[in-house]
Structure formats: structure tokens, C-alpha cells
Design an enzyme around this catalytic site. Sequence first.
Site, PDB file in Angstrom:
ATOM      1  N   GLU A  62       4.239   5.515  -6.346  1.00 59.36           N
ATOM      2  CA  GLU A  62       5.339   5.026  -5.515  1.00 59.36           C
ATOM      3  C   GLU A  62       6.359   4.264  -6.381  1.00 59.36           C
ATOM      4  OE1 GLU A  62       3.970   2.297  -2.517  1.00 59.36           O
ATOM      5  OE2 GLU A  62       6.002   1.490  -2.337  1.00 59.36           O
ATOM      6  N   ASP A  66      10.017   5.751  -6.634  1.00 66.78           N
ATOM      7  CA  ASP A  66      11.096   4.891  -6.161  1.00 66.78           C
ATOM      8  C   ASP A  66      12.230   4.861  -7.182  1.00 66.78           C
ATOM      9  OD1 ASP A  66      12.119   2.387  -4.591  1.00 66.78           O
ATOM     10  OD2 ASP A  66      11.945   1.705  -6.658  1.00 66.78           O
ATOM     11  N   ASP A 133       6.644   5.092   1.811  1.00 68.20           N
ATOM     12  CA  ASP A 133       6.005   4.851   0.510  1.00 68.20           C
ATOM     13  C   ASP A 133       5.367   6.132  -0.019  1.00 68.20           C
ATOM     14  OD1 ASP A 133       6.750   2.257   0.933  1.00 68.20           O
ATOM     15  OD2 ASP A 133       4.742   1.509   1.384  1.00 68.20           O
ATOM     16  N   GLU A 136       7.957   8.332  -1.540  1.00 72.81           N
ATOM     17  CA  GLU A 136       8.288   7.915  -2.908  1.00 72.81           C
ATOM     18  C   GLU A 136       7.189   8.343  -3.873  1.00 72.81           C
ATOM     19  OE1 GLU A 136      11.213   4.110  -2.257  1.00 72.81           O
ATOM     20  OE2 GLU A 136       9.066   3.708  -2.360  1.00 72.81           O
TER      21      GLU A 136
END
Lengths: 243, 243
Positions: A62, A66, A133, A136
Site C-alpha cells: 500500500e 500510494d 488501501d 493502492e
Amino acid sequence: MLSPILEFFSSDPKDKKLKKAVEHIIGQKPSNIMLYRLAFMHSSVSKETVAKGYKESNERLEFLGDSVLGMITAEYLFKKFPFKDEGFLTEIRSRMVSRESLNGVARKIGLDKLVEYDGNRRTVLARTSMYGDALEALIGAIYLDKGFQFTRKFIVKSILTQHFDIDTVVSNNPNFKSLVIEWAQREGKQIRFDISEEGAKHNKEFTATIYVDDDSFAVGQGYSKKKAEQTAAMKACEKLEIS
Amino acid sequence: MLSPILEFFSSDPKDKKLKKAVEHIIGQKPSNIMLYRLAFMHSSVSKETVAKGYKESNERLEFLGDSVLGMITAEYLFKKFPFKDEGFLTEIRSRMVSRESLNGVARKIGLDKLVEYDGNRRTVLARTSMYGDALEALIGAIYLDKGFQFTRKFIVKSILTQHFDIDTVVSNNPNFKSLVIEWAQREGKQIRFDISEEGAKHNKEFTATIYVDDDSFAVGQGYSKKKAEQTAAMKACEKLEIS
């Protein structure tokens, strides 16, 4: 339990199902299915690994995903809006990659059916950003599995252009100044916007400072008073986590 | 003034000097020198463009470069520390790409000699992050000029490995809890750390909440009490902009 290397070559029916699901989402057969399995492993079902104290879950992916999503979105907006300043680009990006917005996209592409989590904690988790999440983390997995160019195309095609109407995102402009003032009233705080200016006649730059109970709380700059205030108010909203 | 297209083919001696400087820094002849000229143009010398209200400076490139640098640093740390969690990765990255740290790197690679800015404002600007911002803008320019793989190599080789001793960065661990407590004492605020736990015997997760004057101020989670507290304290420090 199989060793990682054997596990990699296993033909576990669960993996077959996951492979199909990933292929459907990314448009290509996954090369390393373990990355995707990890991407969908919420920390509520994480397991202790060989390294003491470290538990495997999708949180590292994640972190990586991100940053990849942030970068590709930055490039996309940079090229789409050649005459908009970085304040605008930052704001539009943060709306697109917000927790809320990513949760929505994740559900639309079906990640809610793929994420593994502890069912007993369902009610708590449902309110969090579990699916966003996982989206990501999926991006992190795609990046490691397929490389930069593939991931970039996936993000632009399957996320940014497919799930966002950019004009709607842009016009949905929160009035940060009102939000800050409302916050201050709610909390019973004194609030004051101060403006100073600098520079020659046709090249003035303004600085807005927001004071909360006489303490400087946020500062913003711009080429108009309004813009300086809006920037300062946006920063204050970020600090206060309101929007 | 030349039109942009003519300007591009000009053999302005200033451009020749800039070309040489960029080649020295990035290890390859720049293809589009205008990108680099823009990267070194601080907003104090920005000019009005054809688009009304928009002034050209390095701020847009800085926005792009910041995201590219963040992503490459994320990938670098992700691979370097396979058994560290995302909290660790986030923290180490933020130390590496902090304003202070980038300002230092920028000076070391000689950007302070290339940035164009309004000399009258020198004293004000010297205290800001002008050189670090220019480094981010340079990264944005390299990305647009040379593509992802080249930029990635440049960042890893010429920034991350050359200018950081990773062990020093890691061991330079601020004690966030003490910082928050010191802040509270300085400001005359009441501060309290609360811990709650969840989960079975060998799989406990802890949640630390920091209360400032009885208001919940920051929350952190972790697989030990200490880690939960440190995470909460780190978030509090971010909110308070202390570190």
C-alpha cells in the site's frame, strides 16, 4: 505449509480463482500471483513471518502503490492542465486520491470481493479505508509484477479516466475559508485572516495568515488576496483534517 | 522577445552554459533545455504567460518532481528493507526528502549557482526551501525530458546512494513521545497517553491515543504498546509541525 518457492508453483484452486480475477482487472495474466495475494491481505489476517516482529500484510504494498498512484496522477494532471498552478494540481490530486474516492473506485472494480480480512471485525473495518488501501496495494503489486509503463497505462485508463469525470472533480470546489470559520465557531475559537502584500504594482504577491486565538495557524500565498486566503484556509483544513 | 519555437533553437550563450551545467549534473546532454531553464526559475522572477492569471515558474515542475522523487524513494526503501513495516518506510522516506535534507543535496550538486531569483529578496529566500524546491523541479524536468528509467537511475545513483548514508538516516531516530511531551510542557497543556488492546493472546494489536487537554489529538496502532505510542506521537508531531 509449503515453502515460498513451492507455493509459487502450486496450482491451488484459490490461486486459480485469484489469477482469473486479477487478469480480469488488469487485462493481462499476472506473472507473480503471490504479489496479488499479498495485496489483498488485510492486516487483520496478517501472519508472523520469518523476520521476528514483522507481520506480512498488504500495508507495505500500500505504501509503494500510494506513491505510484500519486506520481501518475501528478503527471496526468500536470499534462492535462498546462496553465494551472501547483496549488490547483495539488488540490485536484488530493480529491482524486482521497480515502473516500479510492474506496469507491475499489468497490467498482470489485476489490471488495477479493480482500481477505478478519470477519469478526467486519463492522469496524467497514468504516475504514480497507478497500481503498487494497487498491493502492494492488497498484504496488502491479508495479512490481509488470513494471512502470504497464502500471501507468492501468492507472490512467482503468482508474483516472474511467472512474473520474475531471470537470466534476474540478467544479466540486469546497470553500475552505467557510469551513475554517465554521470550525472556529463550533470550537469557540477566535479566528482572524490577515493579508500582507509585496512586490511592484503589476506583480503583487499576497500572503494570508490565519490566526486562531492570536496564534499564527496557517499561511498561504497567491497573486490575489482571494487566492492567498483560499490557500491558507486549505492548509488550515488539512491541519484540522476537515474538508 | 522570441517565440517559444524560435527560442528553442536559439544559441543563446546563457543556454549553452546551462546545457553544460545540466549535462554535468545528469550525465547526459539535455534534449529540451527549456525544461531545465524553467526548473531553475524561482517564482520571484516568474513572468505572466499567454494564459491570463498564470505565471510561469518552477512550481509546477516542483509538484511533478516531488511526486517522482517520493515514488522512487518509496521503491528504493521498499526493496532495501523487505521486513520493515510501512510506518518505518514512511518515516525514513520523510527524513530523506525533508525540506532541510533536499536543500543540502541541492547545494551539494551546485543548484545554488543555477537558480534564478529576485536578488532583492535574497535574505527572505535564503531561509526558505528554494534550492530543495529547485532540485524537485529539476527531477520533474528530467522526467519529462528523459523518461522514467533515466530519472529513476539518476535519483538512486546521484541522490539516494550518493548523498545519504542510510544507516545514519535510520539510526537518527527522534523520540517522538518526548518531543510531544516537551511541546505540551512548553505550551502549558495537559497531555495523556491512553492504551487499549485488541485481539487474542499472541496476536494483540495496541491502539494509543494522545489526549491534549482531554481532547483526542492523535491515534496510533502497533503490535506493541511502545510502537503504538511512537506512531501516535509521530502523528502528533506531524500535526504540530515539530520534529
